[in-house]
Design a protein around this motif. Structure first.
Motif: not given
Lengths: 82, 364
Positions: A15-16, A19, A41, A44-45, A48-49, B63, B66-67, B73, B125-128
């Protein structure tokens, strides 16, 4: 590494969350509360993970809602199905 | 109707911001990176002009990013830089439209996604990753971050993408559908593009019958974003001048009608077999220049030419061209030293795939 530790690292990496470190996530804190600030969101990730890394599927909201309350509830859900 | 350019946001191999582009035009300074790609036949090295998005952190909190991948970007940073340049970052912007053009789209993310589906035993398949791979993802994030609710359009028309986007922006403003338009383009470097470059352009790896049409001395992969805040001229004037006309068509079928009394900024980047055809269409004695040596080869390179034309309007100077051998013609009157713009308009012309062409003319 415990399931809880694996989950914390997974959440921070996928989820990056730049921080926060895995160690800073408490086992019982709400995943979707103020501190972590995750949203739908991310949920959902996470589904999946978890399936990708543990081979455990979270089929629907009925299963997902109680399982994704915290790191502890998610770990218990996974361990019960491994 | 005249459309004025209120602000410009650019980033690429020359740096970040319109000031860096201006410096690069004066000094010729740009930064090429060597990308290493691992292949089954060993590592290969590919030169590329890459964009740095570090400045985005001064506009958007960590924050919220992050996605968001590098491609998006770049687009977001281009938008914020353009709004900052227009002094519209914190102002009430009124009704603003957003149009984003791209030739390739989010290629890194899309290829990674495809790779994960193809190589995994069970396709995951990653949703993000999936949501970021769709073409309108960049435009969506921009609308969300800017809290803009006006019309939002994503355009992909390979090397005509930016001209197509400007045509729509022009129309929106003419119809008074919006008060301003944030329009621009973005494309990124990817390993696939790098491998493509290696196979087709690397001197030691020529494929018979194809490389001869290309110009490997000039074809350096570029990436970056270029964005513009446009508004109707009667509402606001700008030192960058105004967009006079936008035209698209097919030069193989109908030729090209080009504007008179113009200097031409040509979208020659070493990749297109059209690079050598510019000489057939440019009026005799007209001044021409190519600036792809500063931003590299990418489908939306014309956007950087528009930014350079705007800087020429602002300074009254036509900047010296990159290496004229890119045109492979003695007929063109290439600008070898900075020249006074005088009363000329500037026409940014791109000859593209399949005989397509697009031009955008700017005047002071």
């Amino acid at each position: 590494m415990t399931t809880q530790e694996k989950l914390k690292k997974l959440i921070v990496d996928t989820l990056h969350l730049e921080d926060i470190t895995p160690e800073e996530i408490e086992d019982d804190e709400p995943l979707f509360g103020e501190k972590l600030g995750l949203d739908s969101i991310d949920a959902v990730e996470i589904v999946f993970q978890v399936e990708h890394h543990f081979g455990v599927g979270i089929k629907d909201m009925k299963e997902g809602r109680p399982a994704m309350q915290s790191i502890n509830t998610l770990a218990a859900f996974i361990e019960a199905r491994l | 109707m005249k459309i004025s350019i209120k602000g410009i946001g650019v980033l690429g191999g020359f740096g970040c911001g319109i000031g860096d582009l201006n410096k690069a035009l004066i000094t010729g300074k740009r930064s090429s990176s060597t990308m290493v790609i691992k292949t089954t036949g060993g590592d290969i090295e590919v030169p590329a002009f890459l964009a740095n998005t570090d400045r985005l952190k001064s506009f958007v909190n960590k924050r919220d990013l992050r996605r968001i991948d590098h491609y998006i970007r770049m687009a977001i940073l281009g938008c914020f830089l353009a709004l900052e340049d227009a002094d519209m970052l914190h102002a009430n912007r009124g009704k603003m439209g957003i149009i984003i053009a791209t030739g390739y789209g989010s290629t890194c993310n899309t290829f990674d996604l495809q790779n994960s589906v193809i190589t995994e035993a069970a396709p995951f398949c990653s949703p993000i990753q999936f949501s970021n791979s769709v073409h309108n993802a960049a435009a969506t994030y921009i609308s969300i971050l800017l809290k803009e609710v006006g019309p939002n359009l994503s355009v992909s028309h390979y090397d005509m993408s930016i001209t197509s986007a400007f045509l729509s922006a022009y129309q929106w403003l003419q119809e008074e559908r919006v008060e301003s338009v944030l329009v621009g383009s973005v494309d990124e470097y990817s390993k696939i593009l790098g491998y493509f470059w290696h196979c087709l352009y690397n001197k030691g790896n020529k494929k018979e019958g194809f490389v001869g049409k290309m110009n490997p001395e000039h074809a350096i992969i570029g990436e970056g974003a270029n964005f513009f805040v446009l508004a109707r001229e009667n509402e606001t004037a700008s030192p960058y001048g105004f967009i006079e006309d936008v035209k698209m068509g097919n030069f193989k079928r109908r030729g090209i009608n080009l504007p008179e009394n113009a200097a031409f900024f040509l979208g020659a980047d070493g990749y297109s077999e059209c690079d050598e055809q510019y000489a057939e269409y440019i009026p005799e004695k007209a001044l021409v220049a190519s600036y792809s040596h500063l931003y590299g080869g990418l489908p939306v390179g014309t956007g950087f030419d528009i930014a350079i034309a705007a800087l020429s309007n602002k300074s009254g100077t036509i900047f010296k061209s990159g290496d004229s051998s890119i045109f492979n013609s003695n007929r063109l009157n290439v600008i070898r030293h900075n020249e006074n713009l005088g009363s000329r308009r500037i026409c940014c012309l791109k000859l593209g795939a399949g005989g397509s062409y697009g031009w955008i003319s700017l005047n002071q």
